[in-house]
Write an enzyme that holds these catalytic residues in place. Structure first.
Site, short mmCIF file in Angstrom:
data_model
loop_
_atom_site.label_atom_id
_atom_site.label_comp_id
_atom_site.label_asym_id
_atom_site.label_seq_id
_atom_site.Cartn_x
_atom_site.Cartn_y
_atom_site.Cartn_z
N GLU A 170 0.87 -1.07 -0.02
CA GLU A 170 -0.01 0.07 0.12
C GLU A 170 0.78 1.34 0.09
OE1 GLU A 170 -3.12 0.16 3.04
OE2 GLU A 170 -3.77 1.95 2.29
N ASN A 230 -12.41 -1.30 -0.95
CA ASN A 230 -11.66 -2.07 0.00
C ASN A 230 -12.26 -1.43 1.26
OD1 ASN A 230 -9.22 -2.96 1.61
ND2 ASN A 230 -9.29 -0.74 2.09
N GLU A 231 -12.47 -2.53 2.15
CA GLU A 231 -13.32 -2.02 3.45
C GLU A 231 -14.31 -1.22 3.19
OE1 GLU A 231 -10.23 -1.40 6.73
OE2 GLU A 231 -9.57 -3.54 6.48
N TYR A 237 -7.17 -9.01 11.42
CA TYR A 237 -5.67 -8.78 11.78
C TYR A 237 -5.65 -9.33 13.34
CZ TYR A 237 -4.47 -5.47 8.30
OH TYR A 237 -4.33 -4.81 6.99
N GLU A 280 -6.43 -9.05 3.75
CA GLU A 280 -5.53 -8.60 4.75
C GLU A 280 -5.45 -9.33 6.04
OE1 GLU A 280 -6.02 -4.20 5.53
OE2 GLU A 280 -6.38 -3.96 3.16
N GLN A 287 2.15 -6.11 5.76
CA GLN A 287 2.35 -5.64 4.46
C GLN A 287 3.81 -6.23 4.06
OE1 GLN A 287 1.09 -1.80 3.02
NE2 GLN A 287 -0.96 -1.97 4.16
O1 AHR Z 1 -3.22 -2.58 6.04
C1 AHR Z 1 -3.43 -1.19 6.64
C2 AHR Z 1 -4.88 -0.80 6.53
O2 AHR Z 1 -5.69 -1.99 7.46
C3 AHR Z 1 -5.51 -0.85 5.40
O3 AHR Z 1 -5.05 0.15 4.38
C4 AHR Z 1 -7.02 -1.09 5.52
O4 AHR Z 1 -7.66 -1.73 4.49
C5 AHR Z 1 -6.93 -1.68 6.83
O5 AHR Z 1 -7.89 -1.25 7.67
#
Ligand code: AHR
Length: 519
Positions: free
Chosen positions: A49, A196-197, A265, A323, A372
């Site tokens: 990103e 995205n999201e 996450y 992600e 990432q």
């Molecule tokens: O990976 C960091 C961020 O986490 C991304 O930009 C977003 O999609 C997520 O909330």
């Protein structure tokens, strides 16, 4: 004469020996599986990103930096990532994707506008790294590009134009522009995320509203003659949100989507508010909680997959966890908007465990992207000016590359417990596959910080003679690679697996990731 010191020492020795001698033996069976079920290589995808130092001062080096470069692409990073076979690379975000206007990043660099990255630290973006530079990077990496189209602040036409610019071979003003910008042939980009999201930074939409928006965008996501068929990807749920997945699956016709995503996450403290926990210097309780949070991936994937099964029993639509990874507090003194964190053996254990979960769900999970690749969140590579290091997480991807597109082999076992402060976690997780040459690979993770696990493994239907392996471990789950000690946590040969009769016996050390090759 009674000697207390000797008695204590002897007792200590007996206890240590007991740990090994009376350690519970885990009986593990590697089942034959079915040739049709493969572990998609796309589970081994990554993410770049425009965030912090991932692209700028990461992949895309300052012209004056004394490192091997092609144009401004940093070739030491490319070399390292080629070795682990990056299956696909997602770009330009993340949240940034829904603020990104692709026209800002094509044409002569000096004429590209400067914009502000409002998502990540208000950094000034000079747009010197745009579509052509990204696709050149993918070519050098030997990886498939995965573009995320701007739905949040863009238009359907903007996305449709980007697709025409990249994929059409007709003679149009857009394709002429591509040719002038140095690429006569269409790029044929196949993987396209539509937003995205979208429940959050991508526009704060409801699931109902997004599905209508998605269908509108998907309608104009055109397949150009000669270019491979598009893989249209629905922006999916936030962690354990079943309603989002249910709504998408119910409302979007199956033939309008190739995949549906999920973001999940691992936060050491488990909380988005306040401290997420430090990347290093944590205690065992925090380690235990991190692994507990990491293991939530299993029920979350199971739940989303079950919803998808209701609407798509033939499993046509892929679930992509595009992600995932450990998200800690940033390193002290660094820009909070840049998400720069160190990477310890704990991250490697999270990576090994999560990839085992994805492998074991390969009937539905057919894509994933670690967040990432460079200098951001759970990175594979960290840089400091000319210096570059490989993180413990990188080494796990090195070990696990053997599973890419290999036949999935289901495992059967009962894990012993890893106990701390009266709480329990399964100490062992694993996955297995058979490659085209017939070699079987078994990836094993022992989360327990103290106990060695003894495995007694049967492989019915597999004729084999030799076993070899490699291992990642270190003295402390906190250990990490720094620019002073870049090889503190590194891969070593593993000699703890033997053939006994027809069985494979393994002594799996505490806090380790091991991949065995049986052939
Ligand atoms: O990976 C960091 C961020 O986490 C991304 O930009 C977003 O999609 C997520 O909330």
């Amino acid at each position: 004469m009674f000697n207390l010191k000797r008695l204590v020492a002897a007792a200590g020795f007996v206890l240590a020996a007991a740990n090994l001698t009376f350690a519970q033996t885990v009986r593990l069976t590697v089942q034959p599986g079915t040739p049709q079920l493969q572990i998609s290589k796309d589970i081994y995808g990554h993410f770049a990103e425009h965030l912090g130092r991932c692209v700028y001062d990461g992949f895309w080096a300052d012209p004056g930096l004394n490192v091997p470069k092609q144009g401004r692409i940093r070739m030491d990073i490319v070399e390292a990532l080629r070795k682990i076979k990056v299956a696909n690379l997602r770009w330009p975000g993340g949240c940034y994707a829904d603020a990104y206007h692709w026209r800002d990043g094509v044409g002569p660099t000096t004429q590209r506008p400067h914009t502000i990255n409002t998502w990540w630290g208000d950094a000034v973006e000079d747009n010197s790294f745009g579509t052509h530079e990204f696709l050149e990077l993918c070519k050098l990496l030997g990886t498939e590009p995965y573009l995320a189209a701007n739905v949040g602040s863009g238009t359907v036409q903007e996305m449709a134009n980007w697709m025409e610019y990249l994929n059409s071979n007709a003679d149009t003003p857009l394709t002429q522009q591509r040719r002038q910008n140095g690429h006569p042939e269409p790029y044929g980009v196949q993987m396209w995320g539509i937003g995205n999201e979208s429940w959050g930074c991508g526009g704060n939409m409801t699931a109902d509203y997004y599905t209508d928006v998605y269908k509108r965008y998907a309608t104009f996501a055109h397949n150009y003659p000669g270019s491979p068929k598009l893989r249209r990807i629905v922006s999916g749920a936030n962690g354990d949100d079943p309603n989002w997945t249910e709504t998408c699956m119910k409302k979007i016709p199956l033939d309008q989507m190739w995949g549906l995503t999920l973001h999940q996450y691992t936060l050491p403290t488990g909380s988005w508010s306040g401290s997420k926990g430090a990347a290093t210097g944590f205690d065992e309780t925090q380690y235990f909680n991190t692994m507990k949070n990491c293991l939530r991936m299993e029920p979350i994937v199971t739940r989303h997959a079950a919803i998808m099964d209701k609407y798509d029993p033939q499993k046509k639509v892929a679930l992509l966890v595009d992600e995932w990874g450990v998200w800690t507090d940033v390193e002290p003194g660094t820009n909070p908007g840049f998400l720069f964190q160190q990477n310890s053996l704990r991250d490697a254990l999270v990576a090994g465990t999560t990839l085992n979960i994805f492998n074991n769900h390969c009937d539905r999970v057919r894509g994933a992207n670690l967040a990432q690749a460079v200098n951001v969140l759970q990175a594979l590579v960290l840089t400091d000016k000319e210096k570059m290091l490989l993180t413990p997480t990188y080494h796990v991807f090195d070990l696990y590359q053997v599973h890419q597109n290999a036949q999935y082999l289901p495992l059967q076992f009962q894990s012993p417990d890893y106990e701390l402060n009266g709480q329990k976690l399964p100490a062992l997780n694993a996955s297995a596959s058979k490659d085209a040459s017939g070699a079987v690979h078994i990836s094993l993770v022992n989360l327990d910080t103290k106990k060695t696990l003894q495995l007694e493994t049967t492989l019915p239907g597999v004729t084999w003679k030799t076993v070899s392996g490699r291992m990642l471990t270190s003295g402390n789950v906190n250990d990490y690679n720094s620019f002073d000690k870049p090889n503190k946590v590194k891969l070593v040969a593993f000699n703890g697996a033997k053939k006994r009769g027809g069985n494979l016996v393994v002594e799996l050390p505490p806090q380790s990731v091991v991949v065995l090759e049986v052939k």
